[in-house]
Design an enzyme around this catalytic site. Structure first.
Site, short mmCIF file in Angstrom:
data_model
loop_
_atom_site.label_atom_id
_atom_site.label_comp_id
_atom_site.label_asym_id
_atom_site.label_seq_id
_atom_site.Cartn_x
_atom_site.Cartn_y
_atom_site.Cartn_z
N THR A 54 -1.64 -5.20 5.35
CA THR A 54 -2.89 -5.79 4.87
C THR A 54 -2.94 -5.87 3.34
OG1 THR A 54 -5.27 -5.41 4.72
CG2 THR A 54 -3.91 -3.47 5.05
N ASP A 55 -3.68 -6.87 2.84
CA ASP A 55 -3.87 -6.98 1.39
C ASP A 55 -4.78 -5.88 0.85
OD1 ASP A 55 -6.33 -7.86 2.36
OD2 ASP A 55 -6.33 -9.77 1.27
N GLU A 56 -5.46 -5.15 1.75
CA GLU A 56 -6.37 -4.10 1.29
C GLU A 56 -5.63 -2.96 0.60
OE1 GLU A 56 -9.66 -3.03 3.66
OE2 GLU A 56 -10.01 -5.09 4.29
N TYR A 95 -9.27 3.41 5.88
CA TYR A 95 -8.44 2.44 6.61
C TYR A 95 -7.29 1.96 5.72
CZ TYR A 95 -6.82 -2.23 7.76
OH TYR A 95 -6.01 -3.32 7.96
N ALA A 96 -7.63 1.48 4.52
CA ALA A 96 -6.60 0.92 3.64
C ALA A 96 -5.58 1.99 3.24
CB ALA A 96 -7.26 0.30 2.41
N LYS A 100 -3.16 2.39 6.07
CA LYS A 100 -2.22 1.26 6.16
C LYS A 100 -1.20 1.33 5.01
CE LYS A 100 -2.02 -1.94 8.56
NZ LYS A 100 -1.15 -2.09 9.77
O1 DAU Z 1 -8.12 -8.16 4.08
C1 DAU Z 1 -7.50 -7.91 5.31
C2 DAU Z 1 -8.42 -7.03 6.12
O2 DAU Z 1 -9.50 -7.84 6.53
C3 DAU Z 1 -7.77 -6.39 7.34
O3 DAU Z 1 -6.74 -5.54 6.92
C4 DAU Z 1 -8.80 -5.59 8.12
O4 DAU Z 1 -8.23 -5.03 9.27
C5 DAU Z 1 -9.95 -6.49 8.50
O5 DAU Z 1 -10.95 -5.73 9.15
C6 DAU Z 1 -10.51 -7.18 7.26
O6 DAU Z 1 -11.20 -6.23 6.44
P1 DAU Z 1 -12.62 -6.55 5.81
O7 DAU Z 1 -13.32 -5.28 5.55
O8 DAU Z 1 -12.51 -7.49 4.66
O9 DAU Z 1 -13.26 -7.38 7.05
P2 DAU Z 1 -14.69 -7.36 7.69
O10 DAU Z 1 -14.69 -8.45 8.72
O11 DAU Z 1 -15.14 -6.02 8.12
O12 DAU Z 1 -15.62 -7.82 6.48
C7 DAU Z 1 -15.40 -9.00 5.75
C8 DAU Z 1 -16.37 -9.01 4.60
O13 DAU Z 1 -17.71 -9.14 5.12
C9 DAU Z 1 -16.38 -7.71 3.81
O14 DAU Z 1 -16.59 -7.98 2.44
C10 DAU Z 1 -17.55 -6.94 4.38
C11 DAU Z 1 -18.52 -8.01 4.77
N1 DAU Z 1 -19.36 -7.68 5.95
C12 DAU Z 1 -18.73 -7.26 7.09
C13 DAU Z 1 -19.45 -6.93 8.21
C14 DAU Z 1 -18.76 -6.43 9.46
C15 DAU Z 1 -20.73 -7.84 5.91
O15 DAU Z 1 -21.30 -8.27 4.87
N2 DAU Z 1 -21.47 -7.50 7.01
C16 DAU Z 1 -20.89 -7.05 8.17
O16 DAU Z 1 -21.61 -6.74 9.14
#
Ligand code: DAU
Length: 338
Positions: A123-125, A147-148, A151
């Site tokens: 992941t880029d994280e 998590y990051a 990974k």
């Molecule tokens: O960047 C790659 C990563 O992308 C992967 O390694 C991870 O496994 C994957 O979960 C994802 O991580 P993020 O934390 O970026 O994804 P998430 O879908 O949880 O959230 C995307 C963005 O939206 C992040 O800035 C947080 C925001 N968010 C997320 C959720 C679930 C919200 O504002 N509200 C929410 O309820």
């Protein structure tokens, strides 16, 4: 080629398996997957009875089952992971077991078995927040969430097996995936499925966090290319090339789905929330990769997919474990709106 895929019942893994079986008639796949909350046999229901595909239920941190699955494998593509940042903030234990210990068990077995390629899907994280510019593969790793960090540990373990033991390992680092079969805890499927039901979507903080969006069908093509043409010992960034702030994303989806503004509910921010990820993926472009799907079209297809697959996601959201997680994560934040 006999391929061992780990975590193939998950979102990206299942899309990858479908891709390789369709594109490469000579490939046979063994899928080692524990079937955790995010692993779903329904993701590959269309492969039932396919003689080139076999699912073995098991934990990648269990050396005995891994040894059995590794026997005869030419290559490994390792997806199995705990992936949700918010869950790692609540409890990091499962992340360490699967993403670190599980990865080590697999690497050891792959070495013993003499596999020709081991692709660690990362992941880029791991780069942490990037205030400006783009992360390149040689940048230092500064993970910010549990998590990051887990990974990054798996990513570096994979590298160490290449340097120390000569195992032909390739590491990938991808941006935010979206598309069919994504578990409805991630931002986009949560937004889409909540809005199908006219329920609010919780937008964290000021919504100015920036992410790069990668359609999963482009990601799996990139992984297939890396498996075949990538160089052992190398790292490849994988991105979609479309980035925006969360509040812009929300606005785009809201307009696409014709939903009112009050279905976006600002809630307190995620602790340690990274402000921006951005990848330079020119190294992968040199291998021949170009994202084939424009963001707008892929987003519209994804919304349509969730609209057309309620029988896939409704049971997941009704499940007791999901509801308990959702309440714990959002009830206080959303109040009566949840
Ligand atoms: O960047 C790659 C990563 O992308 C992967 O390694 C991870 O496994 C994957 O979960 C994802 O991580 P993020 O934390 O970026 O994804 P998430 O879908 O949880 O959230 C995307 C963005 O939206 C992040 O800035 C947080 C925001 N968010 C997320 C959720 C679930 C919200 O504002 N509200 C929410 O309820």
């Amino acid at each position: 080629m006999r391929l061992l895929v780990t975590g193939g019942l998950g979102f990206i893994g299942s899309n990858f398996i479908r891709h390789v079986l369709t594109e490469h008639p000579g490939v046979r796949v063994v899928n080692l997957d524990l079937r955790t909350y995010a692993g779903n046999p329904a993701n590959l229901a269309d492969l039932r009875g396919n003689p080139r595909y076999r699912w073995i239920k098991g934990d990648i941190a269990d050396p005995f089952i891994v040894k059995r699955c590794m026997a005869g494998a030419d290559a490994v593509v390792h997806f199995a992971a705990e992936t949700h940042v918010d869950r790692s903030i609540l409890d990091a234990g499962a992340f360490l077991r699967t993403n670190v210990v599980g990865t080590d068990v697999l690497l050891r077995a792959a070495l013993k078995n003499g596999v020709e390629r081991f692709v660690h899907v990362g992941t880029d994280e791991v780069y942490g927040s990037v205030p400006r510019g783009f992360s390149t593969e040689s940048d230092r790793l500064l993970p910010n969430s549990p998590y990051a960090a887990s990974k990054a540990a798996g990513d570096l373990l994979a590298r160490s097996y290449f340097v120390t033991h000569g195992l032909p390992v390739i590491v990938t680092r991808a941006s935010n995936n979206f598309g069919p079969y994504q578990f409805p805890e991630k931002a986009l499927p949560l937004m889409i499925t909540n809005w199908i039901d006219d329920k609010p979507y919780p937008l964290y903080g000021d919504g100015r966090q920036v992410r790069d969006w990668l359609y999963v069908l482009d990601h799996v093509r990139a992984l297939d290319l890396i498996l075949r043409r990538g160089r052992p010992g190398e790292v490849y960034n994988v991105a979609g090339g479309y980035s925006c702030a969360n509040r812009e994303l929300v606005e785009r989806v809201r307009r696409l789905m014709e939903k009112p503004r009050d279905l976006v509910k600002r809630v307190p921010d995620r602790p340690g929330h990274d402000r921006r990820y951005a990848l330079n993926f020119s190294k992968l472009k040199k291998l021949g990769y170009r994202p084939a799907h424009g963001f707008g079209a892929a987003l519209a297809r994804t919304v349509d997919w969730y609209r057309g697959h309620e029988t896939w996601w409704r049971p997941l959201k009704k499940d007791g474990g999901y509801r308990a997680y959702y309440r714990r994560q959002y009830a206080a934040r959303l109040g009566a709106a949840s």
